[in-house]
Enzyme design. Structure first.
Site, PDB file in Angstrom:
ATOM      1  N   GLY A  44       0.857  -1.191   0.000  1.00 49.02           N
ATOM      2  CA  GLY A  44       0.000   0.000   0.000  1.00 49.02           C
ATOM      3  C   GLY A  44       0.887   1.233   0.000  1.00 49.02           C
ATOM      4  O   GLY A  44       2.083   1.157  -0.317  1.00 49.02           O
ATOM      5  N   LEU A  45       0.327   2.354   0.385  1.00 49.55           N
ATOM      6  CA  LEU A  45       1.127   3.579   0.349  1.00 49.55           C
ATOM      7  C   LEU A  45       2.370   3.458   1.199  1.00 49.55           C
ATOM      8  O   LEU A  45       3.465   3.863   0.792  1.00 49.55           O
ATOM      9  CB  LEU A  45       0.283   4.758   0.829  1.00 49.55           C
ATOM     10  CG  LEU A  45      -0.748   5.215  -0.184  1.00 49.55           C
ATOM     11  CD1 LEU A  45      -1.611   6.317   0.411  1.00 49.55           C
ATOM     12  CD2 LEU A  45      -0.067   5.702  -1.454  1.00 49.55           C
ATOM     13  N   GLY A  47       4.004   0.621   2.287  1.00 51.00           N
ATOM     14  CA  GLY A  47       4.947  -0.390   1.821  1.00 51.00           C
ATOM     15  C   GLY A  47       5.549  -0.076   0.465  1.00 51.00           C
ATOM     16  O   GLY A  47       6.753  -0.250   0.257  1.00 51.00           O
ATOM     17  N   ARG A 332     -14.530  13.414  12.758  1.00 53.83           N
ATOM     18  CA  ARG A 332     -15.353  12.241  12.477  1.00 53.83           C
ATOM     19  C   ARG A 332     -16.018  11.641  13.701  1.00 53.83           C
ATOM     20  O   ARG A 332     -17.164  11.216  13.627  1.00 53.83           O
ATOM     21  CB  ARG A 332     -14.479  11.188  11.816  1.00 53.83           C
ATOM     22  CG  ARG A 332     -14.036  11.660  10.483  1.00 53.83           C
ATOM     23  CD  ARG A 332     -13.102  10.698   9.825  1.00 53.83           C
ATOM     24  NE  ARG A 332     -12.766  11.248   8.512  1.00 53.83           N
ATOM     25  CZ  ARG A 332     -11.904  10.710   7.673  1.00 53.83           C
ATOM     26  NH1 ARG A 332     -11.273   9.610   8.020  1.00 53.83           N
ATOM     27  NH2 ARG A 332     -11.671  11.267   6.521  1.00 53.83           N
ATOM     28  N   LEU A 443      -3.193   8.961   4.481  1.00 56.60           N
ATOM     29  CA  LEU A 443      -2.389   8.934   3.256  1.00 56.60           C
ATOM     30  C   LEU A 443      -1.086   9.677   3.513  1.00 56.60           C
ATOM     31  O   LEU A 443      -0.003   9.246   3.113  1.00 56.60           O
ATOM     32  CB  LEU A 443      -3.158   9.599   2.103  1.00 56.60           C
ATOM     33  CG  LEU A 443      -4.505   8.947   1.740  1.00 56.60           C
ATOM     34  CD1 LEU A 443      -5.168   9.704   0.597  1.00 56.60           C
ATOM     35  CD2 LEU A 443      -4.306   7.493   1.355  1.00 56.60           C
TER      36      LEU A 443
HETATM   37  C1  LIG Z   1     -12.851   3.990   1.435  1.00 53.58           C
HETATM   38  C2  LIG Z   1     -11.682   4.621   2.110  1.00 53.58           C
HETATM   39  C3  LIG Z   1     -11.395   5.952   1.907  1.00 53.58           C
HETATM   40  C4  LIG Z   1     -10.300   6.534   2.511  1.00 53.58           C
HETATM   41  N1  LIG Z   1     -10.044   7.839   2.259  1.00 53.58           N
HETATM   42  C5  LIG Z   1      -8.957   8.413   2.802  1.00 53.58           C
HETATM   43  C6  LIG Z   1      -8.636   9.759   2.492  1.00 53.58           C
HETATM   44  O1  LIG Z   1      -9.331  10.423   1.743  1.00 53.58           O
HETATM   45  N2  LIG Z   1      -7.536  10.293   3.058  1.00 53.58           N
HETATM   46  C7  LIG Z   1      -6.736   9.584   3.891  1.00 53.58           C
HETATM   47  O2  LIG Z   1      -5.739  10.125   4.345  1.00 53.58           O
HETATM   48  N3  LIG Z   1      -7.002   8.295   4.180  1.00 53.58           N
HETATM   49  C8  LIG Z   1      -8.089   7.689   3.657  1.00 53.58           C
HETATM   50  N4  LIG Z   1      -8.367   6.382   3.954  1.00 53.58           N
HETATM   51  C9  LIG Z   1      -7.460   5.622   4.818  1.00 53.58           C
HETATM   52  C10 LIG Z   1      -6.235   5.183   4.041  1.00 53.58           C
HETATM   53  O3  LIG Z   1      -6.596   4.822   2.739  1.00 53.58           O
HETATM   54  C11 LIG Z   1      -5.527   4.001   4.663  1.00 53.58           C
HETATM   55  O4  LIG Z   1      -5.376   4.183   6.015  1.00 53.58           O
HETATM   56  C12 LIG Z   1      -4.139   3.825   4.075  1.00 53.58           C
HETATM   57  O5  LIG Z   1      -4.211   3.823   2.679  1.00 53.58           O
HETATM   58  C13 LIG Z   1      -3.445   2.591   4.579  1.00 53.58           C
HETATM   59  O6  LIG Z   1      -2.247   2.410   3.869  1.00 53.58           O
HETATM   60  P1  LIG Z   1      -1.204   1.306   4.267  1.00 53.58           P
HETATM   61  O7  LIG Z   1      -0.103   1.400   3.295  1.00 53.58           O
HETATM   62  O8  LIG Z   1      -0.860   1.435   5.697  1.00 53.58           O
HETATM   63  O9  LIG Z   1      -1.970  -0.075   4.138  1.00 53.58           O
HETATM   64  P2  LIG Z   1      -2.810  -0.766   2.948  1.00 53.58           P
HETATM   65  O10 LIG Z   1      -3.002   0.111   1.789  1.00 53.58           O
HETATM   66  O11 LIG Z   1      -3.993  -1.353   3.621  1.00 53.58           O
HETATM   67  O12 LIG Z   1      -1.875  -1.894   2.455  1.00 53.58           O
HETATM   68  C14 LIG Z   1      -1.690  -3.092   3.151  1.00 53.58           C
HETATM   69  C15 LIG Z   1      -0.767  -3.961   2.355  1.00 53.58           C
HETATM   70  O13 LIG Z   1      -0.335  -5.021   3.163  1.00 53.58           O
HETATM   71  C16 LIG Z   1      -0.495  -6.239   2.490  1.00 53.58           C
HETATM   72  N5  LIG Z   1      -0.706  -7.247   3.514  1.00 53.58           N
HETATM   73  C17 LIG Z   1      -1.500  -7.181   4.602  1.00 53.58           C
HETATM   74  N6  LIG Z   1      -1.358  -8.287   5.341  1.00 53.58           N
HETATM   75  C18 LIG Z   1      -0.451  -9.053   4.718  1.00 53.58           C
HETATM   76  C19 LIG Z   1       0.126 -10.305   4.995  1.00 53.58           C
HETATM   77  N7  LIG Z   1      -0.179 -10.990   6.079  1.00 53.58           N
HETATM   78  N8  LIG Z   1       1.020 -10.805   4.102  1.00 53.58           N
HETATM   79  C20 LIG Z   1       1.360 -10.112   2.982  1.00 53.58           C
HETATM   80  N9  LIG Z   1       0.860  -8.926   2.692  1.00 53.58           N
HETATM   81  C21 LIG Z   1      -0.035  -8.403   3.550  1.00 53.58           C
HETATM   82  C22 LIG Z   1      -1.613  -6.044   1.523  1.00 53.58           C
HETATM   83  O14 LIG Z   1      -1.469  -6.946   0.466  1.00 53.58           O
HETATM   84  C23 LIG Z   1      -1.369  -4.586   1.108  1.00 53.58           C
HETATM   85  O15 LIG Z   1      -0.413  -4.564   0.081  1.00 53.58           O
HETATM   86  C24 LIG Z   1      -9.469   5.779   3.359  1.00 53.58           C
HETATM   87  C25 LIG Z   1      -9.761   4.440   3.575  1.00 53.58           C
HETATM   88  C26 LIG Z   1     -10.864   3.866   2.965  1.00 53.58           C
HETATM   89  C27 LIG Z   1     -11.179   2.454   3.230  1.00 53.58           C
END
Ligand SMILES: Cc1cc2nc3c(=O)[nH]c(=O)nc-3n(C[C@H](O)[C@H](O)[C@H](O)COP(=O)(O)OP(=O)(O)OC[C@H]3O[C@@H](n4cnc5c(N)ncnc54)[C@H](O)[C@@H]3O)c2cc1C
Ligand code: FES
Lengths: 639, 260
Positions: A44-45, A47, A332, A443
């Site tokens: 995700g963002l 990683g 929120r 984000l």
């Molecule tokens: C509908 C929606 C709208 C949103 N809008 C906003 C917004 O407007 N502004 C804002 O700031 N935030 C927003 N958010 C929140 C934000 O999108 C998330 O908090 C953020 O993108 C999380 O990013 P991340 O990289 O931490 O994790 P994620 O993007 O959740 O990535 C997780 C990664 O880990 C991997 N993974 C997980 N477990 C395992 C495992 N056991 N083994 C291998 N891989 C694994 C997955 O494959 C994925 O690649 C929103 C969220 C949602 C649901």
């Protein structure tokens, strides 16, 4: 301070801490960088940005995700925007203000120094993303456009229509792809981490399952980074992608990593209401809609007239009434609770009375349907697809839903957990949002961690590890972990019960939503702490997991994740029960003042981070005190 | 509502597949197609039949993971949506629905309705990015980008990489996917230096993956859940020609710059 939680915050004035730390940090010589291998779980963002940055710096990187492509990580779904203290609108924004809003928004339960650094690097994030070709919205003259989001009185949110997360993730994914092509990142897609491996107390590897063949393999590295996102799906119904899960952080917890503030769950006010029992997820309508939409319910109870037939003076614009200075843009948790309150009073709208209106009539009058379309087209379309209703003509119906987990693995200022060599970024860590995350800040944090913090702090750690000293993936510790993972999968497959695992998930979700959702109390939490172990026992007695471990088996994937949720759910309630105060999203009914949170700073101005003591044992609650040197602890008011 | 589903079942990539028939009973018209499959799967599981494997994640039409062909239409009967945003109310009570995976040679079936679309990732790796160093970007407002240009870039960048374009194409060509990425990056100032190399790299990767070529039937445009316009393929071809011509004159990897 607890012995195991040392936040390692640098000395000196707040504004200089990060620069100071960067100057102190040890460097890895360029020719040594390629001798270190970093395992990054999650694309995700958090990683993807971390992997791209570290690979570009010269480290060997292996990247893992359970989806079929890194571009599909849950981050792709973020709609509304990303904050940055650019002050392009000249409305008085500054690093300090973004910092202040974020600490206040989190109800003074986040670590000051981390949040300040986040605000500092926020401006660089936008530069980076624009350079990558992220098509942010622009003014006619070509300058970047901004809008405002809940919890702020300035316009500091950058956006790409209603698909900001998608565009940011594609930017990071493309940077990642470039490094894959250059041979500096090895990507393992459809691969799930199922355990963490420690050597001499340090994180040195992971066990993963290939989701197509079922094969379990061990991978060794000099450090492990978890960027595995949030665990909100523990509630079953949420705005999360169906695959989001807690397995990676939960297994790390069981290997000794501390899990902080698990009960801090953000509930988002503007989601499409639940309509039926079959529903598999809740859809968020971006908070940016609250810029222009006005929330209201009828003044009369059980008023079933269509909205257009309810005259102005019979409507209660409850947000504007209760929070005159922020109005519809209050944070929120505040907006969610306000919506719950009016529904509890019997004034909710829609088929089951669990909904409030978000009305665009005024803005349509002001800028026309075309103008609204330009700002929010895809959101209105999405609403229409799901509900079959036209929000240009009649108000949307919305209700709060589980949306983001502020809790996560505990990390210090370097983003390292209490397990040396285990780093945690993005939503998987607990660090920056306190008891409530403001909009557009997840984000920001994901990208700040991955592009601008981890590349420095990980280097500092690796500089202390001898190059080329990482264990082989067939070392004894790896073999043990490998065997344990295989045994666990075998155990799931051999329960031989009668109930599909999704039913356990739904039941767990109901318990949590009911007793540990928007409002919690002592009796309810104790009840949940009785019900969850019972459900867990039933799961291990009666779950039906078909198929084998040596194939693509989606039921097994689900069962494996739900088994972890059944344990995490209990910790969540335990955490909520011990925090005898209300703060941000954590609303304990016993502690309130005129319906608002009543914090207890004397006893709870701390992070609670739990450590595992073995199966059936109570976990230990460790405490990291929070000290505020630059902000006065104040009552959080948005009135 | 009640439905008869004819579903493609295939145990793994090496096995041969066949259609199986299942009944979906008492379906709420507001269920999404995938929610209906969840219900059917729980029922199959209880009856000792392996549940149907299918790909999905966000269930809000943005991750591009879901990928079903319903009655011959990639992403089903609704225009401009993904499978996860297809609701049962778009079918008639009693309908027979044929459910298949993407049928594209370069997307091998892994199980039932799940295909391997990693070819798309390799196409992006062949040039679908801007080579910017992390942490060293210039001030974002330093170079203004006209509103119109940013909007056009977004229209193309909104592609979710689901592969429906290839699934709809009689040649299995994903040209719309490539065209969208090229249009996104090549229409912005940031994308200019690698403009020509990007087009050549991505189109050649597409060939190397074994996709068919585009014969301009515009079937892709008709099924694209994000309504990416076919016109972008015309632009892609123009860019490809210009970059190829330039490469012929300056063959040492200097196909960047002034193409198109
Ligand atoms: C509908 C929606 C709208 C949103 N809008 C906003 C917004 O407007 N502004 C804002 O700031 N935030 C927003 N958010 C929140 C934000 O999108 C998330 O908090 C953020 O993108 C999380 O990013 P991340 O990289 O931490 O994790 P994620 O993007 O959740 O990535 C997780 C990664 O880990 C991997 N993974 C997980 N477990 C395992 C495992 N056991 N083994 C291998 N891989 C694994 C997955 O494959 C994925 O690649 C929103 C969220 C949602 C649901
Ligand atoms: S599941 Fe994400 S687009 Fe359908």
């Amino acid at each position: 301070m607890s012995a195991i939680l040392n936040p390692r915050v640098p000395e000196g004035p707040l504004a200089e801490k990060w620069t100071r730390r960067k100057n102190e940090m040890k460097l890895v010589a360029p020719n040594n960088k390629r001798k270190y291998k970093v395992l990054i779980v999650g694309t995700g963002l958090g990683g993807a940005s971390a992997a791209a940055s570290l690979a570009e710096m010269g480290y060997e990187v292996e990247s893992f995700c359970f989806q079929d492509s890194p571009r599909r990580a849950h981050s792709i779904a973020a709609q509304g925007g990303i904050n940055a203290a650019k002050n392009y609108q000249n409305d008085g924004d500054s690093v300090y203000r973004l910092f202040y809003d974020t600490v206040k928004g989190g109800d003074f339960r986040s670590r000051e120094a981390n949040v300040y650094r986040l605000a500092q690097v926020s401006t660089q994030i936008i530069d980076q993303c624009v350079a990558q070709g992220v098509p942010f919205a622009r003014e006619y003259g070509g300058m970047l456009a901004n809008r405002s989001f809940g919890g702020a009185q300035v316009s500091r949110t950058f956006y790409a229509r209603g698909a900001t997360g998608q565009q940011l993730l594609l930017g990071a994914y493309q940077a990642l792809s470039r490094q894959i092509a250059a041979g500096r990142i090895k990507l393992h897609e459809r691969t799930e981490m199922v355990d963490l491996v420690l050597e001499d107390g340090k994180a040195k590897g992971i066990i993963v399952r290939d989701l197509v063949t079922g094969e379990l393999t061990a991978h060794a590295g000099d450090a492990v980074v978890l960027a595995t996102g949030g665990y909100g799906n523990v509630f079953y119904l949420s705005t999360y992608a169906r695959g989001s899960n807690a397995t990676a952080i939960w297994r790390a917890y069981k290997r000794g990593a501390a899990l902080a503030n698990p009960c801090f769950t953000q509930i988002h006010p503007t989601c499409i209401p639940v309509t039926g029992d079959y529903q598999s997820k809740l859809t968020l309508m971006s908070e940016s809609l609250r810029n222009d939409g006005r929330m209201w319910v009828p003044k009369k109870q059980h008023d079933s007239r269509p909205p257009a037939q309810i005259p102005e003076d019979e409507r209660d614009y409850f947000m504007e009434r209760m929070y005159p200075s922020y109005g519809n843009l209050a944070p929120r948790d505040i907006a969610s609770r306000a919506a719950k309150r009016v529904c509890d009073e019997g004034r909710g709208v829609g088929p089951n009375g669990l909904g409030v209106y978000l009305d665009f009539a005024d803005v349509v009058k002001r800028i026309g349907e075309e103008g609204v379309r330009e700002k929010y087209a895809n959101l209105f379309q999405m609403y229409n697809e799901i509900t079959h209703e036209d929000a240009y003509k009649a108000p949307m119906r919305i209700y709060p839903a589980i949306h983001y987990t502020m809790g996560g693995l505990w990390v210090d200022y370097q983003l390292m957990s209490n397990v040396p060599g285990l780093f945690v970024v993005g939503e998987a860590n607990f660090s920056d949002h306190g008891a409530n995350r403001l909009g557009a800040s997840a984000l920001m944090q994901g990208l700040a961690d991955g592009y601008f913090v981890l590349p420095y702090t990980l280097g500092d750690y690796l500089a202390g590890e001898k190059p080329g000293s990482r264990p082989k993936a067939d070392a004894a510790s790896f073999q043990t972990a490998h065997k344990e993972s295989a045994a666990r999968i075998e155990r799931l497959l051999s329960i031989g019960g009668k109930k599909p695992v999704s039913e356990f998930h739904r039941e767990l979700g109901k318990i949590l939503w009911h007793y540990c959702g928007m409002a919690r109390n002592d009796a309810g939490l104790r009840k949940a702490l009785e019900l969850i172990p019972q459900l867990r026992a039933e799961f291990w007695r009666d779950a039906l997991v078909p198929g084998t471990g040596a194939e693509l088996n989606q039921s097994l994937e689900k069962a494996n994740r739900i088994a972890d949720f059944l344990e995490l759910g209990e910790l969540l309630c335990r955490d909520a029960l011990t925090r005898a105060e209300s703060c941000g999203c954590h609303f304990r009914e016993e502690f309130q003042e005129e319906g608002e949170c009543k914090r207890n700073d004397a006893d709870y101005a701390h992070v609670a981070a739990w450590t595992y003591n073995g199966e059936g044992q109570e976990p230990t609650r460790n405490v990291e005190p929070l000290t505020y040197e630059n902000i006065k602890l104040a009552t959080r008011s948005y009135k | 509502m009640n439905f008869t589903l004819k579903v493609w079942r295939q145990k793994n990539a090496d096995a041969s597949g066949a259609f199986e028939t299942y009944e979906a009973k008492d379906i709420n018209p507001n269920m999404s197609f995938l929610e209906m499959l969840d219900v059917v799967n729980d029922d199959l599981t209880k009856r000792g039949i392996p549940p149907i494997a299918f790909d999905h994640d966000c269930r809000e039409g943005i991750c591009g993971t879901c990928s079903l062909v319903l009655n011959g239409d990639p992403h089903g009967p609704t225009q401009g949506t993904t499978t996860c945003q297809v609701y049962m109310r778009s079918f008639q009570d009693g309908d027979v629905i044929v459910v298949e995976p993407w049928r594209v040679g370069a997307f091998p079936v892994l199980r039932d309705l799940v295909t391997d679309r990693s070819a798309f990732d390799r196409i992006i790796q062949a040039g679908g990015y801007v080579s910017v160093r992390t942490g060293q970007a210039p001030e974002a407002n330093g170079a203004p980008i006209p509103h119109r240009m940013a909007e056009a870039a977004f229209d193309a960048a909104h592609c979710i990489g689901c592969g429906a374009c290839a699934a709809a194409c009689k040649n299995g060509s994903p040209m719309l996917f490539v065209a969208a990425k090229v249009a996104h990056l090549n229409s912005l100032p940031q994308g200019q230096p690698e403009r020509g190399e990007r087009v050549l790299g991505m189109v050649r990767a597409l060939d190397a993956e074994g996709f068919g070529s585009c014969t301009h039937t515009t079937a892709c445009e008709a099924v694209c859940p994000k309504e990416i316009p076919y016109d972008l393929i015309v632009r892609l071809n123009r860019e490809f020609l210009a970059a190829s011509a330039q490469e012929a004159v300056t063959p040492h990897g200097h196909a960047g710059g002034a193409a198109g």
